[in-house]
Write a protein that holds these residues in place. Structure first.
Motif, mmCIF file in Angstrom:
data_model
loop_
_atom_site.group_PDB
_atom_site.id
_atom_site.type_symbol
_atom_site.label_atom_id
_atom_site.label_comp_id
_atom_site.label_asym_id
_atom_site.label_seq_id
_atom_site.Cartn_x
_atom_site.Cartn_y
_atom_site.Cartn_z
ATOM 1 N N VAL A 132 0.832 -1.207 0.000
ATOM 2 C CA VAL A 132 0.000 0.000 0.000
ATOM 3 C C VAL A 132 0.864 1.254 0.000
ATOM 4 C CG1 VAL A 132 -1.703 1.296 1.337
ATOM 5 C CG2 VAL A 132 -1.916 -1.176 1.119
ATOM 6 N N LYS A 133 1.914 1.235 0.812
ATOM 7 C CA LYS A 133 2.824 2.366 0.901
ATOM 8 C C LYS A 133 3.395 2.696 -0.468
ATOM 9 C CE LYS A 133 5.494 3.114 5.022
ATOM 10 N NZ LYS A 133 6.415 2.407 5.920
ATOM 11 N N GLN A 134 3.690 1.635 -1.210
ATOM 12 C CA GLN A 134 4.337 1.807 -2.495
ATOM 13 C C GLN A 134 3.368 2.361 -3.545
ATOM 14 O OE1 GLN A 134 7.433 1.382 -2.266
ATOM 15 N NE2 GLN A 134 7.807 2.014 -4.387
ATOM 16 N N LEU A 171 -5.198 -7.131 -3.643
ATOM 17 C CA LEU A 171 -6.419 -6.329 -3.734
ATOM 18 C C LEU A 171 -6.203 -4.934 -3.172
ATOM 19 C CD1 LEU A 171 -9.115 -8.943 -2.706
ATOM 20 C CD2 LEU A 171 -8.677 -7.999 -4.971
ATOM 21 N N ALA A 172 -5.395 -4.823 -2.127
ATOM 22 C CA ALA A 172 -5.175 -3.526 -1.494
ATOM 23 C C ALA A 172 -4.490 -2.548 -2.436
ATOM 24 C CB ALA A 172 -4.344 -3.692 -0.225
ATOM 25 N N MET A 173 -3.813 -3.080 -3.452
ATOM 26 C CA MET A 173 -3.184 -2.205 -4.436
ATOM 27 C C MET A 173 -4.214 -1.686 -5.433
ATOM 28 S SD MET A 173 0.084 -4.660 -5.085
ATOM 29 C CE MET A 173 0.986 -3.644 -6.249
ATOM 30 N N GLN A 174 -5.430 -2.162 -5.325
ATOM 31 C CA GLN A 174 -6.546 -1.774 -6.190
ATOM 32 C C GLN A 174 -6.183 -1.800 -7.667
ATOM 33 O OE1 GLN A 174 -7.971 1.928 -4.378
ATOM 34 N NE2 GLN A 174 -9.231 0.643 -3.044
ATOM 35 N N ALA A 230 9.343 -7.602 -5.091
ATOM 36 C CA ALA A 230 9.933 -6.269 -5.218
ATOM 37 C C ALA A 230 9.654 -5.684 -6.597
ATOM 38 C CB ALA A 230 11.435 -6.338 -4.960
ATOM 39 N N LYS A 231 9.730 -6.546 -7.624
ATOM 40 C CA LYS A 231 9.488 -6.061 -8.987
ATOM 41 C C LYS A 231 8.043 -5.650 -9.177
ATOM 42 C CE LYS A 231 12.821 -8.798 -11.532
ATOM 43 N NZ LYS A 231 12.850 -10.082 -12.238
ATOM 44 N N VAL A 232 7.129 -6.511 -8.696
ATOM 45 C CA VAL A 232 5.710 -6.226 -8.882
ATOM 46 C C VAL A 232 5.309 -4.969 -8.121
ATOM 47 C CG1 VAL A 232 3.409 -7.074 -8.382
ATOM 48 C CG2 VAL A 232 5.084 -8.603 -9.362
ATOM 49 N N LEU A 233 5.889 -4.783 -6.931
ATOM 50 C CA LEU A 233 5.574 -3.578 -6.160
ATOM 51 C C LEU A 233 6.344 -2.373 -6.689
ATOM 52 C CD1 LEU A 233 5.493 -4.885 -2.482
ATOM 53 C CD2 LEU A 233 3.624 -4.613 -4.081
ATOM 54 N N ARG A 234 7.265 -2.633 -7.607
ATOM 55 C CA ARG A 234 8.116 -1.587 -8.175
ATOM 56 C C ARG A 234 8.808 -0.770 -7.088
ATOM 57 N NH1 ARG A 234 5.785 1.481 -13.015
ATOM 58 N NH2 ARG A 234 4.272 2.263 -11.537
ATOM 59 N N TRP A 284 16.610 1.817 -2.822
ATOM 60 C CA TRP A 284 16.831 1.848 -1.373
ATOM 61 C C TRP A 284 15.767 1.057 -0.636
ATOM 62 C CZ3 TRP A 284 21.335 3.020 0.455
ATOM 63 C CH2 TRP A 284 22.153 3.901 -0.261
ATOM 64 N N THR A 285 14.502 1.226 -1.073
ATOM 65 C CA THR A 285 13.427 0.478 -0.422
ATOM 66 C C THR A 285 13.672 -1.005 -0.578
ATOM 67 O OG1 THR A 285 12.076 2.207 -1.359
ATOM 68 C CG2 THR A 285 10.947 0.496 -0.120
ATOM 69 N N ARG A 286 14.079 -1.402 -1.776
ATOM 70 C CA ARG A 286 14.335 -2.809 -2.014
ATOM 71 C C ARG A 286 15.456 -3.313 -1.099
ATOM 72 N NH1 ARG A 286 15.848 -5.265 -7.803
ATOM 73 N NH2 ARG A 286 17.900 -4.795 -6.993
ATOM 74 N N LEU A 287 16.490 -2.467 -0.976
ATOM 75 C CA LEU A 287 17.624 -2.849 -0.124
ATOM 76 C C LEU A 287 17.175 -3.054 1.326
ATOM 77 C CD1 LEU A 287 20.686 -3.265 -0.068
ATOM 78 C CD2 LEU A 287 20.910 -0.863 0.569
ATOM 79 N N PHE A 288 16.434 -2.063 1.842
ATOM 80 C CA PHE A 288 16.120 -2.113 3.274
ATOM 81 C C PHE A 288 14.891 -2.946 3.601
ATOM 82 C CE2 PHE A 288 18.913 1.644 3.336
ATOM 83 C CZ PHE A 288 19.781 1.185 4.310
ATOM 84 N N LYS A 289 13.981 -3.114 2.622
ATOM 85 C CA LYS A 289 12.757 -3.858 2.938
ATOM 86 C C LYS A 289 12.828 -5.313 2.476
ATOM 87 C CE LYS A 289 10.558 -0.411 4.636
ATOM 88 N NZ LYS A 289 9.639 -0.217 5.719
ATOM 89 N N ILE A 290 13.661 -5.597 1.508
ATOM 90 C CA ILE A 290 13.698 -6.963 0.980
ATOM 91 C C ILE A 290 15.077 -7.588 1.175
ATOM 92 C CG2 ILE A 290 13.276 -8.424 -1.035
ATOM 93 C CD1 ILE A 290 10.793 -6.968 -0.736
ATOM 94 N N VAL A 291 16.093 -6.942 0.617
ATOM 95 C CA VAL A 291 17.408 -7.591 0.549
ATOM 96 C C VAL A 291 18.004 -7.822 1.944
ATOM 97 C CG1 VAL A 291 19.762 -7.310 -0.270
ATOM 98 C CG2 VAL A 291 17.863 -6.688 -1.744
#
Ligand SMILES: Nc1ncnc2c1ncn2[C@@H]1O[C@H](COP(=O)(O)OP(=O)(O)OP(=O)(O)O)[C@@H](O)[C@H]1O
Ligand SMILES: [Mg+2]
Lengths: 280, 368
Positions: A101-103, A151-154, B266-270, B274-281
């Motif tokens: 959602v944040k993204q 779904l939350a990404m709508q 990570a790809k699908v959420l684009r 940095w976000t990828r580094l700190f939230k995934i990697v």
């Protein structure tokens, strides 16, 4: 106007010397608000097809267009529910949904975001487990988190890759209803990958078989004009339901037999036993 | 009651002390025969083995004559342990006595200073008045000195342990600060990995002893601060140079072997870089990173003793060297005590790291 279209798409993997052509000459056009089910055999390339629709894979030849623009990568308008859940194990249920959602909605305030996340977790009935981590959840619950996250990404287009494959009959029925509800209420377009013909007939407007690989392609499509909402308890006695189910099953078996005939004969001595084919 | 048992068992598990699990279960009367068998196997037998080890040690040591006298037996080692504990208390007593003495001294000087000051007030000729004032100031100064004097006994074993721990943590922090970013870059970028690889391969097998002169010379040349003894800094640098490798390679491995599914998310959420580094990697490689940190701390502790011995950093390593120079049977025994202290502290450091490692692992618990 179709929301997404595939034109003469081919996709293979591996180097030229040892290449496996997975999908060949795929043509598909899906209208807005449609519910399409793609049925196919294990390993035929269903996930590859979904990845092409998502933008995670790019076709070798041919084009994928979404809302008349070529697909070059993933976009939040196309939400995918992965076959293997793909939850982040170090985040809680809320954390997994929140990250998405944040993204997608960076402009939301903290409170808006929290409410938004909570709403979708509630939608899949996971509020009591919202603070748990994926490893503490059952397979069905994980699948529902995955659905909630998407779904939350709508997204406008919902791509479901065998989302109910690992579930028991009861949970499965419950989630099928939830997905149908969401599709109906939020006016989405849904592509459902499944290997269960009953599920396809129960849920979809249109069923498209994927032929067995290698070089799988889309086969003859079947329209399902059963009235909605479809009641699973009475559906089993509905002659039209039975007819569609039988023709699709029959067609799939023919495809399978044909694929076996075409497959190179192996010099393996086979035991002298024959499978019994059940045709309902 | 039942809940308490659950908490107790869970704590043992987290602390990697599950050998004691049967005792807890036995206390709760859970299948006593099975528990007793487990206690026999995993607690009694290790104890018997240790006693056997002491016996073998005793017999072997009794037969070896050295220039410091007999090689210390378990009994002698135990005696020396008591001596060292005695020294700690003795030292504490004399420290206290020292400060009491300093205080009385200071008070004497202060009274004298006041007396001279009062005398200076009486109407006398100017030169006498000045002499009184000067004497008063001198006494006041002596009082201040007496109060600020610090006790300088020989460092006790406690002081040395604390000093060694400080040094090893300093070195370990240095190692981590260097290893983590480089490890992450190596894991993320194959080109960077290829570039760094020869350097890593060459320096990884170098003995800690070889780094000692380099560290001493460099610290001598570059460090002019006073917040830390140069010997401590040199030891810490040697610790860092030897202990950074496991963290570095494990971090690189963890980052490079991140689950493809997670990258797809990570790809699908684009996610951005940095976000990828700190939230995934980083989260996904934390278990391996901590496994590396654990090995690093173990290596660091081992290296530290050698470094302190050579650099004369007043920790446990220097203690071993001091005792060696002492040329007496008692000192020989104290070296054995030091060995046990070093081993036991190393054990607790490792346990601490296991607990940390388990607290960040999101899948299977790490093995002990
Ligand atoms: N990234 C890849 N690299 C190489 N081969 C791949 C890759 N992805 C898929 N394949 C191959 O493509 C074929 C189809 O795979 P895919 O996962 O799309 O099948 P599926 O129909 O989704 O199977 P299942 O029913 O098990 O989910 C398989 O033979 C697989 O080995
Ligand atoms: Mg699949």
């Amino acid at each position: 106007m179709p929301i997404i279209e595939l034109n003469n798409v081919n996709k293979g993997f591996g180097p030229a010397s040892n290449r496996s052509e997975v999908l060949a000459d795929i043509n598909l056009s899906i209208e807005e608000n449609e519910f399409v089910a793609i049925v196919g055999f294990s390993g035929s390339g269903k996930s590859t097809l979904v990845n092409l629709l998502t933008g995670l894979e790019i076709p070798d030849t041919g084009t994928v267009t979404f809302e008349e623009k070529p697909v070059t990568g993933p976009h939040s308008d196309r939400g995918i529910v992965f076959q293997n859940y793909s939850l982040l194990p170090w985040l809680t249920v809320t954390g997994n949904v929140e990250l998405a959602v944040k993204q997608v909605f960076p402009q939301m305030s903290k409170k808006e975001r929290r409410d938004h996340v909570a709403r979708y977790i509630e939608m899949v009935n996971l509020t009591p487990a919202s603070w748990k981590r994926p490893k503490e959840l059952s397979g069905g619950m994980r699948q529902r988190v995955s659905v909630a996250r998407t779904l939350a990404m709508q997204p406008k287009l919902l791509l479901l890759d065998e989302p109910l494959g690992a579930l028991d009959a009861l949970t499965r029925a419950q989630l099928q209803d939830e997905i149908l509800n969401i599709w109906d209420q939020e006016k989405k377009t849904v592509v459902l990958i499944t290997n269960d013909v009953d599920e396809a007939v129960l849920m979809a407007d249109r069923i498209i078989p994927l032929t067995p690989g290698p070089q799988a392609t889309l086969g003859k499509e079947f329209r399902v004009d059963l009235q909605r909402p479809r009641d699973r308890t009475t559906l089993n006695f509905n002659p039209e339901f039975k007819k569609i189910r039988n023709t699709v099953t029959q067609y799939l078996m023919e495809l399978n037999d044909e694929a076996k005939r075409l497959a190179p004969v192996k010099d393996l001595p086979l035991p002298d036993i024959h499978p019994i084919q059940f045709v309902a | 009651m039942k809940k308490f048992k659950h908490i107790l068992l869970k704590t043992l598990d987290v602390a990697a002390l599950s050998v004691f699990e049967p005792i807890v279960r036995l206390c709760y009367g859970e299948d006593p025969r099975a528990q007793l068998r487990k206690i026999g196997k995993f607690i009694l037998i290790p104890i018997v083995a240790f006693i056997l080890f002491l016996g073998v040690w005793h017999v072997t040591a009794s037969g070896i004559e050295t220039k410091f006298g007999k090689m210390p037996t378990p009994g002698v080692t135990w005696e020396q342990t008591k001596v060292m504990v005695g020294q700690v208390f003795e030292n504490r007593r004399s420290e206290k006595a020292f400060y009491v003495e300093q205080k009385t001294k200071a008070q004497e000087h202060e009274t004298k200073a006041a007396q001279y000051a009062a005398a200076a007030e009486l109407p006398k000729n100017a030169s006498q008045k000045e002499a009184f004032l000067a004497e008063s100031n001198a006494q006041a100064e002596l009082a201040v000195n007496a109060r600020s004097a610090t006790f300088a006994g020989t460092p006790t074993i406690i002081y040395r342990v604390v000093h060694s721990l400080k040094t090893v943590f300093l070195g370990f922090m240095l190692a981590t600060l260097i290893a983590l970013p480089i490890g992450i870059l190596c894991g993320l970028n194959p080109v960077f990995m290829a570039a760094a690889s020869p350097i890593i391969q060459i320096f990884k097998p170098v003995s800690p002893v070889a780094w000692v002169p380099i560290a001493m010379i460099l610290v001598g040349a570059l460090y002019s601060g006073s917040s830390m003894q140069p010997a401590m800094l040199s030891s810490a640098i040697v610790v860092a140079m030897c202990s950074l490798w496991p963290t570095l390679t494990n971090t690189a491995l963890g980052v490079a072997s991140i689950d493809k599914d997670h990258l797809n998310v990570a790809k699908v959420l684009r996610l951005g870089w940095w976000t990828r580094l700190f939230k995934i990697v980083i989260p996904s490689s934390l278990p391996l990173i901590f496994a590396g940190l654990r090995i690093s701390l173990g290596v660091g502790w081992m290296v530290l003793i050698a470094a302190e011995l050579l650099v004369q950093n007043p920790g446990l390593g220097q203690f071993v060297w001091d005792r060696f120079q002492d040329n007496s049977a008692a000192a020989f025994g104290q070296i054995f005590v030091a060995i046990f202290i070093i081993g036991i502290i190393g054990f607790f450091l490792d346990r601490t790291m296991i607990i940390l490692q388990r607290s960040v692992s999101f899948d299977a618990p790490a093995g002990a």
